[in-house]
Enzyme design. Structure first.
Site, PDB file in Angstrom:
ATOM      1  N   CYS A 357     -22.587   4.304  -6.729  1.00  0.00           N
ATOM      2  CA  CYS A 357     -22.977   5.404  -7.645  1.00  0.00           C
ATOM      3  C   CYS A 357     -22.197   5.253  -9.073  1.00  0.00           C
ATOM      4  CB  CYS A 357     -22.869   6.550  -7.192  1.00  0.00           C
ATOM      5  SG  CYS A 357     -22.222   6.943  -5.756  1.00  0.00           S
ATOM      6  N   ARG A 386     -15.411  -0.299   2.996  1.00  0.00           N
ATOM      7  CA  ARG A 386     -14.682   0.679   3.352  1.00  0.00           C
ATOM      8  C   ARG A 386     -13.531   0.722   4.477  1.00  0.00           C
ATOM      9  NH1 ARG A 386     -19.845   5.422   3.275  1.00  0.00           N
ATOM     10  NH2 ARG A 386     -20.407   4.919   0.897  1.00  0.00           N
ATOM     11  N   GLN A 404     -25.997  -1.682   1.212  1.00  0.00           N
ATOM     12  CA  GLN A 404     -26.682  -0.515   1.101  1.00  0.00           C
ATOM     13  C   GLN A 404     -28.080  -0.807   0.387  1.00  0.00           C
ATOM     14  OE1 GLN A 404     -24.030   2.311  -0.948  1.00  0.00           O
ATOM     15  NE2 GLN A 404     -24.228   3.518   1.111  1.00  0.00           N
ATOM     16  N   ASP A 406     -29.448   0.786  -1.829  1.00  0.00           N
ATOM     17  CA  ASP A 406     -28.902   2.040  -2.610  1.00  0.00           C
ATOM     18  C   ASP A 406     -29.838   2.289  -3.982  1.00  0.00           C
ATOM     19  OD1 ASP A 406     -27.436   3.967  -3.136  1.00  0.00           O
ATOM     20  OD2 ASP A 406     -25.757   3.158  -3.574  1.00  0.00           O
ATOM     21  N   HIS A 408     -30.313   5.084  -7.395  1.00  0.00           N
ATOM     22  CA  HIS A 408     -29.802   6.300  -8.105  1.00  0.00           C
ATOM     23  C   HIS A 408     -30.997   6.389  -9.127  1.00  0.00           C
ATOM     24  CE1 HIS A 408     -26.181   5.028  -6.390  1.00  0.00           C
ATOM     25  NE2 HIS A 408     -25.883   6.082  -6.302  1.00  0.00           N
ATOM     26  N   LYS A 492     -27.464  17.314   0.321  1.00  0.00           N
ATOM     27  CA  LYS A 492     -28.177  16.223   0.971  1.00  0.00           C
ATOM     28  C   LYS A 492     -29.519  16.411   1.887  1.00  0.00           C
ATOM     29  CE  LYS A 492     -25.089  14.190   3.891  1.00  0.00           C
ATOM     30  NZ  LYS A 492     -24.011  12.922   4.382  1.00  0.00           N
ATOM     31  N   HIS A 538     -29.105  10.647  -5.518  1.00  0.00           N
ATOM     32  CA  HIS A 538     -28.577   9.418  -4.808  1.00  0.00           C
ATOM     33  C   HIS A 538     -29.585   9.118  -3.530  1.00  0.00           C
ATOM     34  CE1 HIS A 538     -24.313   9.734  -6.476  1.00  0.00           C
ATOM     35  NE2 HIS A 538     -24.838  10.812  -6.647  1.00  0.00           N
TER      36      HIS A 538
END
Length: 665
Positions: A357, A386, A404, A406, A408, A492, A538
Site C-alpha cells: 500500500c 513477513r 498478493q 493486491d 488500491h 474491513k 485496500h
C-alpha cells in the site's frame, strides 16, 4: 437487594451473593439442570459465580452452542493439564486455550535422569484414560481471586517457573484468578468454566497429536511439548468431526502437493515456496484469470520495489506498528576486510515490503491528480515478505514470502459506496467461478488504531451501506459484524469461503482507509480548486496466491477443474505399436491448447491407469493398434467408471471446450 433483569424483561430482586445457578433453580428444575453458564451484562461467567450488582442476566445452555463449546473445550484443556501432572510428576504447566475445534496445552516435561523427556503420541492413551477419571470424579471447578505476591510465591514454591514468570508480568491492577479442580489441583486462569468436571461428556473428546512449541511463541525461549485435542458436547459431534478430519487429511495440500509434484518447502528458505513446473502452471492460470478480471473492471497494473527506506515505513506508521514482522536490511556494503561486525552502527535501514500500500500511494502522488481522474484503481501482483515465527509456518497456508492480488482504489468521498459495491460484485463472480459459497463480515475498529472516532464511524457506515447496496447484508450471506477485528488504520469487509467439506477460509478483504493518504500526504485537486484527501480502498480477492492455491488443492482434493489442471490429458499406449499414434494425438491436443503428455512406457495399461489416477490427471486417453487404425481414443475420465470410445476430433473438441477458463466460456 440486587435487581436482575432477565431476557424477557422481567426483574428479580435477589440478595447479594446469589448465583446465576440459584436464579435458574428458582425459575424451575429443568432450567437448573440445563443451565451451564451465564451472561452477566454480556460477559460470559461461571454459573456459580456470585452476582455483585444490578445486572442483565441471560442463562446459557447447551443450545447456545458457541458458548457451550468454548466452555467445554476450555475445561478439557484444564482436565488435560491435571491429568498430565498426575501421570508425570515434575511437569510444569503453561497455557491451555480453546481453539476452533478443540484445545491444546503446553507443558515443560519432567526431567528424567538428567534429561527432559518430551511427550510423544504413545503417551496419549494413558492421558486420555486419566482425563476420563477426572471427569468421572465430577470435581467442582471453583474460582478464587489471589493477590499477585501470594500467587507468584505459590508457583515458585511448586517449581512452576513459567506460571510465576507470567503472573509477574500481568498488568498492575489486573485481577488474578485461579480455578481449583476439587481441592487438590489449581491453574491460573481468567475463566469462565463449567460448574464441575462431570459436566463434560467423557466420550466427546480425543487427544490428537503432540508437537513442539516455544514458550510464548519465541524461538529464543524454552521448547515445550504441546498436546492437542478435539473436544465437543457429545459423541455424535466428535464422530462427525473425526470423519471431517479424516477427509481433510486425504486433502492435505502438503501431501497432495508432493504426490502431484506441484511444490516443496525446505529449511534453506523457511516459509518460501519452491514451485515446480506443474504447480507453477496453476499459478500462471490463476494470474491470467485475475488479470482478465481486473482489466475488465478498469484497474491499471503497476509494479513497485521490494525494498524501501525505513523512513518511508516510519511515515506510513508500519515501522512502529509492524516492525517485528518486517525483514530489515542495512543500507551499506557489508564489511569484508576483517573479522569485525558485518554492519556498522551508522548504517541506514531499509526493509523488505510486508505490504504494497505505501508504494501505491507514492505512485498516486506522481503528478497532479484532479477529481476528474478518480477513481484510480492500481493493481499489483505484489511479492511481500513477513517475518513469521518458524513455528507458525504451515505449508502454503502461512508463509514468509507471498504474492498478493493486491489493489488500491483512490476515490472521492462520494464514490466510496459504489466502488465497494462494484468490488462486492466482482468478488462474488470470481468465488462462484471456483465453486465456493461464502459469508461476508464487517471487522470493526480495534482498540489500538489511528484516526478519530468520527472518521471510523464514517468508514464503517460506508462499508455497511455498500454491502446493503450489493444485497449481501442478509442471513443468506452470513452477514455479521466483528467488534475489534479491523486493521489499525481501517475497518474491513471480509469474505469467508466455505470449501467442499464445510471448512471456512477468510480470504478476500476490502478496507476503507483515510489514515494512510493523510500520513503520506496524498491529495487531488477538487472541483473547488482546493486540495482534498482521497479515500484509499485496500482490496484483495485471492488474498495471496500461495494460500489460495493451498485452499484450492484441498477444496478440489487435487482434482482440479480442467482449466486449472497442470496436465489436462495423458495419452497412454497399450502396445508399443501405438507409440507413434500417441505422439500424433499429443501434437493435435497441444495444437488445440490442451496440456497433454504421452506415456509410452513398457508397463501394463492397468498400472498406467492407476498411476495417473493417483496423480489426479483429469483425462486418460488410451490407444492401441485398433485406435491407431481407426483414428480413435478410449477416453477415461478421472472419478468415472468405464471408458468411452471416441474419434480423435470429437475428443479434441470436447476437451478444448472444457479446458477454457470459466470467464472465457
Amino acid at each position: 437487594m440486587l435487581k436482575i433483569t432477565l431476557p424477557d424483561g422481567s426483574v428479580r430482586e435477589v440478595a447479594p451473593g446469589t448465583t446465576p445457578a440459584d436464579i435458574a433453580a428458582a425459575i424451575g428444575p429443568g432450567l437448573a439442570k440445563a443451565a451451564i453458564a451465564a451472561r452477566v451484562d454480556g460477559e460470559l461467567r461461571d454459573i456459580m459465580r456470585p452476582l455483585e450488582a444490578d445486572a442483565q442476566l441471560a442463562l446459557v445452555t447447551a443450545k447456545d452452542e458457541a458458548d457451550a463449546l468454548e466452555l467445554a473445550r476450555h475445561d478439557f484443556a484444564h482436565v488435560l493439564a491435571e491429568a498430565v501432572q498426575a501421570l508425570f510428576p515434575g511437569t510444569q504447566i503453561t497455557f491451555g486455550p480453546a481453539t476452533d475445534d478443540g484445545f491444546y496445552y503446553d507443558f515443560a516435561p519432567p526431567v528424567v535422569e538428567g534429561k527432559q523427556r518430551p511427550f510423544t503420541e504413545e503417551d496419549l492413551p494413558a492421558i486420555e484414560a486419566k482425563m476420563r477419571e477426572i471427569i468421572a470424579a465430577d470435581k467442582p471447578l471453583r474460582r478464587e481471586v489471589w493477590k499477585r505476591e501470594e500467587l507468584i510465591a505459590r508457583w515458585r514454591a511448586e517449581g512452576e517457573t513459567f506460571k510465576a514468570e507470567w503472573a509477574a508480568e500481568l498488568p498492575d491492577g489486573e485481577e488474578l484468578t485461579v480455578y481449583w479442580s476439587g481441592g487438590d489441583w489449581l491453574d491460573m486462569c481468567r475463566g469462565p468454566h463449567l460448574a464441575s468436571t462431570g459436566k463434560l461428556d467423557p466420550a466427546a473428546f480425543k487427544l490428537t497429536r503432540v508437537s513442539g512449541a516455544y514458550w510464548r511463541g519465541d524461538q529464543k525461549n524454552a521448547m515445550l511439548s504441546r498436546i492437542y485435542g478435539t473436544g465437543w458436547l457429545n459423541r455424535k459431534q466428535l464422530d462427525a468431526h473425526l470423519t471431517r478430519l479424516e477427509e481433510a487429511g486425504k486433502r492435505d495440500h502438503r501431501k497432495l502437493g508432493a504426490e502431484m509434484d506441484l511444490f516443496h518447502l525446505q529449511q534453506e528458505a523457511h516459509g518460501s515456496v519452491f514451485w515446480h513446473p506443474k504447480g507453477y502452471i496453476i499459478w500462471r492460470e490463476l494470474e491470467a484469470y485475475m488479470r482478465r478480471a481486473i482489466d475488465a473492471a478498469g484497474y491499471r497494473e503497476v509494479k513497485t520495489p521490494q525494498v524501501m527506506d525505513a523512513r518511508q515505513w516510519e511515515q506510513s506508521g508500519h515501522w512502529g506498528k509492524y516492525r517485528e514482522n518486517m525483514f530489515v536490511i542495512p543500507d551499506e556494503v557489508p564489511n569484508v576486510a576483517d573479522e569485525g561486525p558485518l554492519v556498522s552502527d551508522d548504517a541506514d535501514w531499509m526493509a523488505l515490503k510486508p505490504m504494497n500500500c505505501p508504494a501505491h500511494v507514492l505512485i498516486f502522488r506522481q503528478g497532479i491528480k484532479s477529481y476528474r481522474d478518480l477513481p484510480l484503481r492500481f493493481y499489483e501482483n505484489g511479492c511481500c515478505h513477513r517475518n513469521e515465527p518458524h513455528g507458525a509456518l504451515h505449508g502454503l497456508m502461512r508463509v514468509r514470502q507471498f504474492t498478493q492480488d493486491d489493489a488500491h482504489i483512490f476515490c472521492r468521498e462520494d464514490q466510496i459506496v459504489e466502488e465497494v459495491r462494484a468490488f462486492c460484485a466482482l468478488a462474488d463472480r470470481i468465488y462462484k467461478d471456483f465453486g465456493f459459497t461464502y459469508s461476508i463480515k464487517l471487522a470493526l475498529r480495534p482498540e489500538k488504531r489511528f484516526g478519530s472516532d468520527a472518521m471510523w464511524d464514517q468508514a464503517e457506515n460506508e462499508l455497511r451501506d455498500a454491502v446493503a447496496a450489493a444485497g449481501l447484508n442478509t442471513p443468506e450471506f452470513g452477514w455479521e459484524e466483528l467488534p475489534g477485528e479491523g486493521a489499525f488504520y481501517a475497518p474491513k469487509l471480509e469474505w469467508h469461503l466455505t470449501d467442499a467439506i464445510g471448512r471456512t477460509w477468510q480470504v478476500g478483504t476490502i478496507q476503507s482507509d483515510r489514515v494512510l493518504p493523510e500520513r503520506l500526504d496524498a491529495s487531488y485537486v477538487g472541483e473547488d480548486g482546493e486540495r482534498h484527501r482521497p479515500v484509499m480502498l485496500h482490496r484483495a480477492i485471492f488474498g495471496s496466491y500461495e494460500r489460495f492455491i493451498g485452499i484450492l488443492i484441498e477444496h478440489y482434493a487435487g482434482r482440479f477443474p480442467l482449466w486449472l489442471a497442470p496436465v489436462q490429458a495423458v495419452v497412454a499406449t497399450i502396445v508399443s505399436d501405438a507409440d507413434s499414434y500417441a505422439s500424433h494425438v499429443v501434437e493435435k491436443l497441444r495444437a488445440a491448447g490442451i496440456r497433454a503428455e504421452t506415456d509410452v512406457r513398457n508397463e501394463k495399461i492397468n498400472y498406467k491407469v492407476r498411476e495417473h489416477s493417483l496423480a489426479k490427471v483429469p483425462n486418460l486417453l488410451v490407444v492401441g493398434r485398433r485406435e491407431a487404425d481407426e483414428g480413435t481414443v478410449a477416453l477415461r475420465e478421472l472419478g468415472k467408471e468405464g471408458q468411452s470410445l471416441l474419434s480423435l476430433d470429437d475428443v479434441i473438441a470436447r476437451l478444448a471446450k472444457e479446458a477454457r477458463a470459466p470467464d472465457m466460456r
